[in-house]
Design an enzyme around this catalytic site. Structure first.
Site, PDB file in Angstrom:
ATOM      1  N   SER A 128      -2.122  -4.123   4.129  1.00 42.30           N
ATOM      2  CA  SER A 128      -1.307  -4.517   2.973  1.00 42.30           C
ATOM      3  C   SER A 128      -1.424  -3.483   1.858  1.00 42.30           C
ATOM      4  O   SER A 128      -0.415  -3.096   1.244  1.00 42.30           O
ATOM      5  CB  SER A 128      -1.761  -5.876   2.438  1.00 42.30           C
ATOM      6  OG  SER A 128      -1.655  -6.868   3.436  1.00 42.30           O
ATOM      7  N   HIS A 170      -0.563  -7.384  -4.559  1.00 45.18           N
ATOM      8  CA  HIS A 170      -0.950  -7.962  -3.272  1.00 45.18           C
ATOM      9  C   HIS A 170      -0.841  -9.485  -3.293  1.00 45.18           C
ATOM     10  O   HIS A 170      -0.389 -10.106  -2.336  1.00 45.18           O
ATOM     11  CB  HIS A 170      -2.389  -7.524  -2.961  1.00 45.18           C
ATOM     12  CG  HIS A 170      -2.962  -8.095  -1.709  1.00 45.18           C
ATOM     13  ND1 HIS A 170      -3.943  -9.055  -1.718  1.00 45.18           N
ATOM     14  CD2 HIS A 170      -2.685  -7.861  -0.403  1.00 45.18           C
ATOM     15  CE1 HIS A 170      -4.253  -9.373  -0.464  1.00 45.18           C
ATOM     16  NE2 HIS A 170      -3.507  -8.656   0.339  1.00 45.18           N
TER      17      HIS A 170
END
Lengths: 205, 205
Positions: free
Chosen positions: B10, B36
Site C-alpha cells: 500500500s 493510507h
C-alpha cells in the site's frame, strides 16, 4: 448551537450542495450520513445498494439480531444504546484470545479468523466491514459456501490493496449489501451506515 | 499476503501515485499514513504541520505522557500497546459520568466538558481531536487562557459546521499542531497520525 442543531444544519448544507440525485428517501438518509461523517461527496457516486439491503437491515435491527464489526473502531462508532434498545448487541471478535489462537493454528490472518469464528453468531445479523478487505473476501467465500447467512453485509473496507476489488465483487453478489466502489471507505463510514439504519428503525417501528 | 506485506505494498502504491512533494521524511511518514487510512490524497494538499509538532509529539510519546482523544473511535484506532510500551496511556473522557454531570451542570456540550475535565491531565501530553470542532475550539480557548498546555494538538475534526473554521484557527496558532484545512478529517485519520508518531518514536529512540 447544541449537537442536534449542528447535525441538522450539517444535513441542510449536504442536501443543498448535493443537488438532485436518484436516491430514494431511505437510501439518501444513509448516503447523507456517509457524507456527514467523511465530508466526502464521492460516496454519492460510488455507493451501491442491493435492492433488499435496507429492508433486511431494518428487520435485523428490529429483531435484535447481532451486529458484528471487523474492528473495534467500527464498534466504537455504532450507537450501541440504540442497538441494545432493540435487544441486540454489537460484537467485534478481532481482539479475542480464541480468534488469535485460531488464526495462529490455522495460519490465517486474525481478520479472516474473526469471520470464521463469527459464523454461528452472524445468521440473520448485520456484518459490518470498515477496514479489512481480507475479512470481506473471507465473508463472501463463506456466504458462497453456504456457511454464512447474514441478513445484510455492510462492506466498506478502505485501502490500496484489495479494497476496491473486494467491494466490486460484493456489489455484484446477490446477498443484501451496502457497499461502495473504489478505494475509499472506513470504519467511520461503515458505522455511519449502521447508525442511519438504527435511526430509521427507531423512527418507523 | 500477510498484513505487513499488504501495508508495505500500500505504501509503495501511495508513494508512486503521490509523486514529488515537499514533505520531509518524518512529515511524509505521517501524511502517507493519513492517506493510507482514508485512501484520500487530498491530505497532501491540506495538511499543516507546526514546525515543532513532530519533535514535541515524539518527545511526549517517549516520555510516556498521556494521549487524550475526543472520541472512543479515535481511542480505538490508536495502537494502545505502543503507547503503553513507553509508559503512557490513551484516555477518552467523553463517556465518563463526571463529564456528563459537569456538562449538564455547566450547560455545555459533553465535548467541551471533556476538554475542561482533561486540563490537569493534558500537560505535556498529546490532545487528539478527530470529531468535534467544539472540542477543538474549547481547547484553543483554554490554551490561549494559559489553562491548557499540551505538547501537541492533533486537530482533525470533520464536518460541515465549524470543522474548517476551527482548523484554520489552529493552523495559525503558535502551539505545536498537526491539522488540515477544509472539512475532511475524522477519528480514523487522527488515530493514523498518532500511530505514525508511535512507529517513529519506537524506531529511533
Amino acid at each position: 448551537m447544541n449537537p442536534q442543531e449542528i447535525e441538522s444544519l450539517s444535513f441542510q448544507i449536504i442536501d443543498r450542495e448535493a443537488g438532485p440525485h436518484g436516491f430514494d428517501a431511505a437510501e439518501w438518509e444513509i448516503v447523507r450520513r456517509m457524507i456527514h461523517t467523511s465530508a466526502d461527496f464521492d460516496y454519492m457516486k460510488t455507493v451501491r445498494f442491493h435492492p433488499l439491503a435496507i429492508a433486511r437491515g431494518l428487520a435485523a435491527i428490529r429483531a435484535g439480531n447481532p451486529v458484528i464489526t471487523d474492528t473495534e473502531m467500527a464498534r466504537s462508532g455504532i450507537r450501541k444504546a440504540s442497538v441494545e434498545a432493540f435487544g441486540g448487541s454489537v460484537t467485534c471478535l478481532i481482539g479475542q484470545a480464541d480468534v488469535r489462537m485460531y488464526a495462529e493454528k490455522a495460519g490465517i490472518t486474525r481478520a479472516k479468523a474473526a469471520v470464521d469464528m463469527a459464523l454461528p453468531l452472524m445468521t440473520d445479523g448485520i456484518y459490518v466491514i470498515g477496514n479489512a478487505p481480507t475479512a470481506l473476501l473471507r465473508l463472501m467465500e463463506q456466504i458462497r459456501a453456504g456457511q454464512a447467512r447474514p441478513a445484510l453485509v455492510i462492506g466498506l473496507p478502505v485501502g490500496f490493496v484489495n479494497a476496491s476489488e473486494s467491494k466490486s465483487e460484493l456489489a455484484q453478489m446477490d446477498v443484501p449489501h451496502i457497499t461502495n466502489l473504489g478505494r475509499k471507505g472506513g470504519s467511520n463510514v461503515a458505522a455511519a451506515v449502521v447508525n442511519a439504519l438504527l435511526i430509521m428503525a427507531g423512527r418507523t417501528s
